[in-house]
Structure formats: structure tokens, C-alpha cells
Design a protein around this motif. Sequence first.
Motif, PDB file in Angstrom:
ATOM      1  N   TRP A  48     -53.836  30.351  10.833  1.00 35.81           N
ATOM      2  CA  TRP A  48     -54.315  30.902  12.091  1.00 35.81           C
ATOM      3  C   TRP A  48     -55.792  31.260  11.931  1.00 35.81           C
ATOM      4  N   ASP A  49     -56.463  31.360  13.055  1.00 34.34           N
ATOM      5  CA  ASP A  49     -57.888  31.689  13.100  1.00 34.34           C
ATOM      6  C   ASP A  49     -58.062  33.036  13.789  1.00 34.34           C
ATOM      7  N   ASN A  51     -60.562  34.569  15.355  1.00 33.61           N
ATOM      8  CA  ASN A  51     -61.188  34.593  16.679  1.00 33.61           C
ATOM      9  C   ASN A  51     -60.256  34.008  17.741  1.00 33.61           C
ATOM     10  N   GLU A  52     -59.505  32.980  17.373  1.00 36.17           N
ATOM     11  CA  GLU A  52     -58.525  32.421  18.307  1.00 36.17           C
ATOM     12  C   GLU A  52     -57.431  33.439  18.623  1.00 36.17           C
TER      13      GLU A  52
END
Length: 199
Positions: A48-49, A51-52
Motif C-alpha cells: 500500500w502507499d 498518500n493513496e
Amino acid sequence: MSNILIINAHHYYSFSKGELNAALAARAVEVLESRGHATRLVVVDEPWDANEQVQNHLWADVILVQTPVNWMDVPWTFKKYMDDVYTAGMGGELCNGDGRSSKAPALGYGTGGSLHGKKYMLSLTFNAPKQAFNNPREYLFQGKSVDDLFFPLHMNFRFFAMEGMETFVCYDVMKNPTTESDLVRFVAHLEQNFEPCLT
């Protein structure tokens, strides 16, 4: 339509492969979408990122955290998720700092949240039996409730100005599992807390 972010916080161990938490998260997607809500599912054990994920929190009207209880807390991988994602959102997206000002540094701690009007729900899977809670005669929890135990996690969401919904719990999932009835109870809990969306 409401937007529901579902976070499956389970961390894999050979003795705890995550089938129950995955089943609960999948059931949440199924039930909520059947009632007209939009869902996004994040699995913390998958890439997972940060900022996303901040954008997912901004998109969501409700965040549903589906997590096992490991040593009286969430898995370390979900703690890392919170550390990284919530730090990334401190520039105003999730909160504007801690709410204090230099003019009155002793006042207002925790009032800087930006997510007013949004809600969250905890769905927990415990090895502990239900009878261990809310009972002053029980040794470990000394009469405390599940929500007392998870006060710090509740405060994390309150820090962002979010409102809590009723916590759901599956008890005794290792020594005395009742998976089918737990799933039935979970569906009823979701239906009670999420009204169908009008089309």
C-alpha cells in the motif's frame, strides 16, 4: 450512497492465517454494496502507499477496521500503517496538527482533526471469551470492556474528529470458534448500522 473504506488489518502467522478476518471483510463488502454503498478494501499485509491511503480516508464516509487482537492491541503491521498514513495526513488532510496554538499551548490538544462528519467502526476478533469482559471477578480485564481496552485506537480516530459507531466483536475464535453464527451476527450488525441507500 455512502463510501466505506474497509481495512483488513490481519497479519499472517502460521497459526493464524487470517481466514476469519478475510471472511468478515469480504462479507462487509458484500452486504454494504448490496445496500447501495460504495466500498474500497485495503489489506494491510499487501503493498500500500501512504498518500493513496490518505486519499482513501478522505474519500470514505465511514472507515471499518477489521482486525484481530494481538497481545491486547492491533497487529504491528497495522500500527505501521497508522504511523505512516496518519503522519502523511498531518498537513491538513486528516488533521491540522494537534489543535493547539502557541498562544495557549496547554489547551485544545487533539482538536485539530479535519474529518468532521466521518465515522469509524471497529470489528475485532479475540481469542478471549466474552465472559472475560465487563466482569470485575475476572482476573485480566478487571471489569473493563472491549472498548476500554481499545481506548487508544478510539482516540486515534477522535484525533481526526471522527465519530465512533458500535464496536463488533467475535470472541473465543481459537479455542471455541463459532464462525457461522459470528458471520450471521456481523451481517445483522452491519444492517443495523448502515441503512440502505436510496436510488
